[in-house]
Design a protein around this motif. Structure first.
Motif, PDB file in Angstrom:
ATOM      1  N   GLU A 239       0.826  -1.206   0.000  1.00  0.00           N
ATOM      2  CA  GLU A 239       0.000   0.000   0.000  1.00  0.00           C
ATOM      3  C   GLU A 239       0.861   1.257   0.000  1.00  0.00           C
ATOM      4  OE1 GLU A 239      -3.544   2.127   2.683  1.00  0.00           O
ATOM      5  OE2 GLU A 239      -2.554   0.292   3.364  1.00  0.00           O
ATOM      6  N   TRP A 240       1.946   1.236   0.768  1.00  0.00           N
ATOM      7  CA  TRP A 240       2.806   2.425   0.878  1.00  0.00           C
ATOM      8  C   TRP A 240       3.560   2.716  -0.409  1.00  0.00           C
ATOM      9  CZ3 TRP A 240       5.381   0.233   5.908  1.00  0.00           C
ATOM     10  CH2 TRP A 240       4.440   0.263   6.951  1.00  0.00           C
ATOM     11  N   LEU A 241       3.772   1.718  -1.240  1.00  0.00           N
ATOM     12  CA  LEU A 241       4.525   1.906  -2.471  1.00  0.00           C
ATOM     13  C   LEU A 241       3.656   2.500  -3.576  1.00  0.00           C
ATOM     14  CD1 LEU A 241       6.696  -1.335  -2.665  1.00  0.00           C
ATOM     15  CD2 LEU A 241       7.574   1.009  -2.704  1.00  0.00           C
ATOM     16  N   ALA A 242       4.250   3.378  -4.363  1.00  0.00           N
ATOM     17  CA  ALA A 242       3.606   3.875  -5.562  1.00  0.00           C
ATOM     18  C   ALA A 242       3.603   2.767  -6.612  1.00  0.00           C
ATOM     19  CB  ALA A 242       4.354   5.099  -6.089  1.00  0.00           C
ATOM     20  N   PRO A 243       2.697   2.809  -7.598  1.00  0.00           N
ATOM     21  CA  PRO A 243       2.701   1.802  -8.666  1.00  0.00           C
ATOM     22  C   PRO A 243       4.077   1.691  -9.315  1.00  0.00           C
ATOM     23  CG  PRO A 243       0.717   3.133  -8.797  1.00  0.00           C
ATOM     24  CD  PRO A 243       1.588   3.772  -7.744  1.00  0.00           C
ATOM     25  N   GLY A 244       4.517   0.464  -9.501  1.00  0.00           N
ATOM     26  CA  GLY A 244       5.843   0.221 -10.062  1.00  0.00           C
ATOM     27  C   GLY A 244       6.959   0.301  -9.051  1.00  0.00           C
ATOM     28  N   GLY A 245       6.614   0.553  -7.778  1.00  0.00           N
ATOM     29  CA  GLY A 245       7.624   0.697  -6.739  1.00  0.00           C
ATOM     30  C   GLY A 245       8.370  -0.594  -6.455  1.00  0.00           C
ATOM     31  N   ALA A 246       9.599  -0.457  -5.961  1.00  0.00           N
ATOM     32  CA  ALA A 246      10.476  -1.597  -5.711  1.00  0.00           C
ATOM     33  C   ALA A 246      10.505  -1.951  -4.232  1.00  0.00           C
ATOM     34  CB  ALA A 246      11.890  -1.287  -6.185  1.00  0.00           C
ATOM     35  N   PHE A 247      10.510  -3.249  -3.946  1.00  0.00           N
ATOM     36  CA  PHE A 247      10.611  -3.779  -2.590  1.00  0.00           C
ATOM     37  C   PHE A 247      11.758  -4.783  -2.588  1.00  0.00           C
ATOM     38  CE2 PHE A 247       8.349  -6.710   0.684  1.00  0.00           C
ATOM     39  CZ  PHE A 247       9.148  -6.234   1.699  1.00  0.00           C
ATOM     40  N   VAL A 248      12.834  -4.446  -1.879  1.00  0.00           N
ATOM     41  CA  VAL A 248      14.029  -5.283  -1.857  1.00  0.00           C
ATOM     42  C   VAL A 248      14.407  -5.553  -0.405  1.00  0.00           C
ATOM     43  CG1 VAL A 248      16.441  -5.508  -2.558  1.00  0.00           C
ATOM     44  CG2 VAL A 248      14.832  -4.238  -4.014  1.00  0.00           C
ATOM     45  N   PHE A 249      14.619  -6.825  -0.074  1.00  0.00           N
ATOM     46  CA  PHE A 249      14.957  -7.131   1.320  1.00  0.00           C
ATOM     47  C   PHE A 249      15.865  -8.352   1.417  1.00  0.00           C
ATOM     48  CE2 PHE A 249      11.032  -9.533   0.557  1.00  0.00           C
ATOM     49  CZ  PHE A 249      11.283 -10.764   1.162  1.00  0.00           C
ATOM     50  N   SER A 250      16.544  -8.418   2.556  1.00  0.00           N
ATOM     51  CA  SER A 250      17.323  -9.595   2.924  1.00  0.00           C
ATOM     52  C   SER A 250      16.810 -10.108   4.256  1.00  0.00           C
ATOM     53  CB  SER A 250      18.815  -9.265   3.020  1.00  0.00           C
ATOM     54  OG  SER A 250      19.055  -8.320   4.049  1.00  0.00           O
ATOM     55  N   VAL A 251      16.840 -11.420   4.416  1.00  0.00           N
ATOM     56  CA  VAL A 251      16.474 -12.064   5.679  1.00  0.00           C
ATOM     57  C   VAL A 251      17.411 -13.242   5.899  1.00  0.00           C
ATOM     58  CG1 VAL A 251      14.011 -11.457   5.713  1.00  0.00           C
ATOM     59  CG2 VAL A 251      14.765 -13.527   4.513  1.00  0.00           C
ATOM     60  N   GLU A 252      17.406 -13.741   7.101  1.00  0.00           N
ATOM     61  CA  GLU A 252      18.113 -14.990   7.341  1.00  0.00           C
ATOM     62  C   GLU A 252      17.363 -16.109   6.608  1.00  0.00           C
ATOM     63  OE1 GLU A 252      18.444 -15.348  11.581  1.00  0.00           O
ATOM     64  OE2 GLU A 252      20.177 -14.011  11.663  1.00  0.00           O
ATOM     65  N   HIS A 253      18.112 -16.956   5.940  1.00  0.00           N
ATOM     66  CA  HIS A 253      17.538 -18.008   5.109  1.00  0.00           C
ATOM     67  C   HIS A 253      16.715 -18.991   5.963  1.00  0.00           C
ATOM     68  CE1 HIS A 253      17.258 -21.249   2.176  1.00  0.00           C
ATOM     69  NE2 HIS A 253      17.761 -20.435   1.262  1.00  0.00           N
ATOM     70  N   PRO A 254      15.588 -19.478   5.448  1.00  0.00           N
ATOM     71  CA  PRO A 254      14.801 -20.453   6.206  1.00  0.00           C
ATOM     72  C   PRO A 254      15.564 -21.700   6.630  1.00  0.00           C
ATOM     73  CG  PRO A 254      13.470 -19.551   4.439  1.00  0.00           C
ATOM     74  CD  PRO A 254      14.868 -19.007   4.244  1.00  0.00           C
ATOM     75  N   VAL A 255      16.542 -22.129   5.842  1.00  0.00           N
ATOM     76  CA  VAL A 255      17.383 -23.249   6.265  1.00  0.00           C
ATOM     77  C   VAL A 255      18.158 -22.881   7.526  1.00  0.00           C
ATOM     78  CG1 VAL A 255      19.470 -24.556   5.644  1.00  0.00           C
ATOM     79  CG2 VAL A 255      17.571 -24.367   4.020  1.00  0.00           C
ATOM     80  N   PHE A 256      18.559 -21.627   7.624  1.00  0.00           N
ATOM     81  CA  PHE A 256      19.348 -21.151   8.758  1.00  0.00           C
ATOM     82  C   PHE A 256      18.478 -20.981  10.007  1.00  0.00           C
ATOM     83  CE2 PHE A 256      21.636 -17.626  10.999  1.00  0.00           C
ATOM     84  CZ  PHE A 256      22.830 -18.293  11.221  1.00  0.00           C
ATOM     85  N   THR A 257      17.214 -20.581   9.827  1.00  0.00           N
ATOM     86  CA  THR A 257      16.360 -20.304  10.988  1.00  0.00           C
ATOM     87  C   THR A 257      15.561 -21.511  11.465  1.00  0.00           C
ATOM     88  OG1 THR A 257      14.534 -19.553   9.555  1.00  0.00           O
ATOM     89  CG2 THR A 257      16.091 -17.886  10.330  1.00  0.00           C
ATOM     90  N   ALA A 258      15.488 -22.581  10.670  1.00  0.00           N
ATOM     91  CA  ALA A 258      14.550 -23.671  10.941  1.00  0.00           C
ATOM     92  C   ALA A 258      14.739 -24.314  12.317  1.00  0.00           C
ATOM     93  CB  ALA A 258      14.656 -24.728   9.844  1.00  0.00           C
ATOM     94  N   TYR A 259      15.925 -24.787  12.593  1.00  0.00           N
ATOM     95  CA  TYR A 259      16.152 -25.528  13.837  1.00  0.00           C
ATOM     96  C   TYR A 259      16.109 -24.613  15.057  1.00  0.00           C
ATOM     97  CZ  TYR A 259      18.312 -28.700  17.198  1.00  0.00           C
ATOM     98  OH  TYR A 259      18.580 -29.470  18.298  1.00  0.00           O
ATOM     99  N   GLY A 260      16.709 -23.435  14.900  1.00  0.00           N
ATOM    100  CA  GLY A 260      16.621 -22.470  15.987  1.00  0.00           C
ATOM    101  C   GLY A 260      17.946 -22.067  16.580  1.00  0.00           C
TER     102      GLY A 260
END
Length: 243
Positions: free
Chosen positions: A131-152
């Motif tokens: 909603e906050w983005l204008a049409p055509g707006g870019a959303f770029v992110f990094s997160v810890e990989h699910p393989v890395f977060t799975a076990y805990g």
């Protein structure tokens, strides 16, 4: 109040000693790949969620953004950001990203670096970002990989002589809270699957542009432990666009 581990003096001191804290983007192993996913910033209005020291805010400003808003829950992070990465077009605000409210179309670019795994409810946040983005707006992110977060635990299994045997991946499909150990301190994080990350974007109206599992750059391979990062993915990078 959402989790705010980074205002803990002991934890923040440890974080300040990391390469990415002292060297900025040059000290972040994923930066060489993340930079490739970023859009043109000239003339753009930018929001950085979980901005930390403000390295990405400064980068966007240097590339011609007309306004940059960095948001973080940690006052210690924001204090450092104002000291290291201030600028005429940069503003910083203390808030939990889940509590933010902006008018539709307020931004052309939304960034987030290694912050969403601290967010309990991902889908509502993605809907807000759309909603906050204008049409055509870019959303770029990094997160810890699910393989890395799975076990805990986010640590290797070691042999009797301290050698690395393998990395544990368990409870992968059981999403939710994990008690991880980061910089020797217990930190609450939230695990979600790769399907959840990507399908949430698609169902919220984003088009996927790039999905990257970055490897450390060759020039960092001689750093202690860096070559072991090739044995399992630690991070996930995603670039999407509001259609």
């Amino acid at each position: 109040m959402k989790q705010n581990k980074y205002d803990d003096p002991k934890f923040f001191e440890k974080y300040s000693q990391m390469a990415r804290s002292q060297k900025g983007l040059a000290g972040a192993g994923e930066w060489h790949e993340l930079e490739k996913l970023l859009p043109e910033f000239a003339g753009k209005r930018v929001l950085d969620l979980g901005c930390g020291y403000g390295w990405h805010c400064a980068y966007a400003a240097q590339k011609g953004a007309v306004s940059v808003l960095g948001v973080d829950l940690s006052e210690k992070m924001l204090q450092t950001a104002r000291e290291k990465n201030s600028g005429a077009v940069i503003q910083y605000r203390r808030a939990a990203m889940e509590d933010l409210a902006f008018a539709p179309g307020s931004f052309n670019v939304v960034l987030s670096s290694l912050a969403f795994h601290y967010v309990r409810d991902f889908a509502p946040l993605v809907e807000h970002i759309h909603e906050w983005l204008a049409p055509g707006g870019a959303f770029v992110f990094s997160v810890e990989h699910p393989v890395f977060t799975a076990y805990g635990s986010q640590d290797w299994y070691y042999g009797p002589d301290g050698e690395i045997l393998h990395f544990p991946v368990d409870r992968y499909s059981f999403e939710g809270q994990r008690q991880a150990v980061f910089l020797g301190e217990t930190v609450t994080k939230y695990h979600r699957t790769l399907t959840t990350y990507l399908e949430t974007l698609l169902q919220s109206g984003f088009a996927l542009r790039h999905v990257v599992e970055p490897q450390p750059p060759e020039e960092m391979m001689d750093l202690p432990g860096m070559r072991d990062e090739l044995r399992r993915p630690m991070m996930l990078l995603v670039a999407a666009q509001k259609q």
